[in-house]
Write an enzyme that holds these catalytic residues in place. Structure first.
Site, PDB file in Angstrom:
ATOM      1  N   ASN A   1       0.866  -1.191   0.079  1.00 24.89           N
ATOM      2  CA  ASN A   1       0.052  -0.156  -0.049  1.00 24.89           C
ATOM      3  C   ASN A   1       0.578   1.331   0.052  1.00 24.89           C
ATOM      4  OD1 ASN A   1      -2.308   1.601   0.228  1.00 24.89           O
ATOM      5  ND2 ASN A   1      -1.884   1.753   2.609  1.00 24.89           N
TER       6      ASN A   1
ATOM      7  N   SER B   1       4.860   6.762   2.320  1.00 24.26           N
ATOM      8  CA  SER B   1       5.498   5.397   2.828  1.00 24.26           C
ATOM      9  C   SER B   1       4.837   4.309   2.000  1.00 24.26           C
ATOM     10  CB  SER B   1       5.072   5.199   4.273  1.00 24.26           C
ATOM     11  OG  SER B   1       5.490   6.041   5.321  1.00 24.26           O
TER      12      SER B   1
ATOM     13  N   ASP C   1      -2.777   0.746   8.258  1.00 25.14           N
ATOM     14  CA  ASP C   1      -1.670   1.460   8.115  1.00 25.14           C
ATOM     15  C   ASP C   1      -0.554   1.005   8.844  1.00 25.14           C
ATOM     16  OD1 ASP C   1      -2.599   2.834   5.878  1.00 25.14           O
ATOM     17  OD2 ASP C   1      -3.518   4.243   7.075  1.00 25.14           O
TER      18      ASP C   1
HETATM   19  C1  GRF Z   1      -2.872   8.805  -2.086  1.00 27.43           C
HETATM   20  O1  GRF Z   1      -2.731   9.926  -1.438  1.00 27.43           O
HETATM   21  C2  GRF Z   1      -2.472   7.467  -1.438  1.00 27.43           C
HETATM   22  O2  GRF Z   1      -1.466   7.828  -0.556  1.00 27.43           O
HETATM   23  C3  GRF Z   1      -3.538   7.135  -0.466  1.00 27.43           C
HETATM   24  O3  GRF Z   1      -4.749   7.443  -1.329  1.00 27.43           O
HETATM   25  C4  GRF Z   1      -4.397   8.531  -2.139  1.00 27.43           C
HETATM   26  C5  GRF Z   1      -4.980   7.981  -3.507  1.00 27.43           C
HETATM   27  O4  GRF Z   1      -4.652   8.876  -4.577  1.00 27.43           O
HETATM   28  N1  GRF Z   1      -3.497   5.791  -0.448  1.00 27.43           N
HETATM   29  P1  GRF Z   1      -5.003   8.539  -6.158  1.00 27.43           P
HETATM   30  O5  GRF Z   1      -6.030   7.692  -6.141  1.00 27.43           O
HETATM   31  O6  GRF Z   1      -3.571   7.486  -6.209  1.00 27.43           O
HETATM   32  O7  GRF Z   1      -4.626   9.558  -7.045  1.00 27.43           O
END
Ligand code: GRF
Length: 221
Positions: free
Chosen positions: A106, A135, A144
């Protein structure tokens, strides 16, 4: 021909990280995208690249549990080498995580273990942080909390707003995520007995890119 290293992405929204994973293919191939939101804007990138879409909207199922069951059965049936959560907003079922230890990663917009969960940029500013970032981690059964693989950081300026900080961090996400996935695909990053391992080469490359790799790993896996 060498076998491909196949990844599938799970998305729920904008999909900019998914797009970046697609743009950086080479050591890995994005073989499908799975979503709980059939109208997710991020699916446009999949259509443009001819990547198969598996969409399961909440309305098609009597319950969220039934929806998730179908989603994760589908993911399993696709038999990817790696599953990349990229803005996927549902909690992944615990049994699925346990069956796929070390195969689900993730990206999270904070320097974990700081600021798990939502609204990380607002909380980082409120917390007076001078450094923030993102991260990539293996997914475990917590939110997380899984072992961090690599982090990329940026300075928080006094005039940053949550939105300006979000954009700064997002640019780092788009570089970090494909870099980590490429490293896993090449076998330069692995995960054994709850410990993330790195080759000396990828450690050097991380240093050059100013990514930090953790030394000590603890895991709920
Ligand atoms: C990103 O900030 C990611 O870190 C988090 O959700 C957001 C997704 O953004 N898990 P995107 O859909 O990839 O533009």
């Amino acid at each position: 021909m060498a076998p491909i290293f196949s990844i599938i992405a799970l998305i729920s929204g904008r999909g900019s990280n998914f797009q970046s994973l697609v743009d950086h293919q080479g050591d890995y191939t994005v073989t499908a995208v799975v979503t709980d939101k059939p109208d997710a804007p991020g699916l446009t990138a999949a259509r443009e690249h001819g990547i198969p879409i598996h969409a399961f909207g909440r309305g098609e199922f009597p319950s969220v549990a039934a929806q998730k069951e179908r989603i994760f059965k589908t993911v399993s049936s696709l038999r990817p080498d790696l599953i990349c959560l990229a803005g996927y907003m549902q909690i992944v079922p615990e049994n699925f995580i346990r069956e796929n230890l070390g195969r689900v990663v993730n990206i999270h917009p904070s320097l974990l273990p700081k600021y798990p969960g939502l609204d990380t940029h607002t909380r980082a500013i409120a917390g007076g942080e001078t450094l923030h970032g993102c991260s990539v981690h293996y997914v475990d059964v917590g939110v997380d909390t899984g072992p961090v693989i690599a982090q990329s950081s940026c300075a928080v300026s006094p005039d940053d707003t949550p939105e300006s900080l979000r954009l700064k961090v997002l640019a780092h996400e788009h570089e970090l995520y494909p870099w980590v996935v490429g490293g896993i695909a090449r076998g330069e990053i692995d995960f054994k007995n709850g410990v993330v391992g790195y080759t000396p080469e990828i450690r050097k490359e991380a240093e050059r890119r100013r990514y930090s790799l953790p030394f000590h790993i603890s895991s709920k896996l």
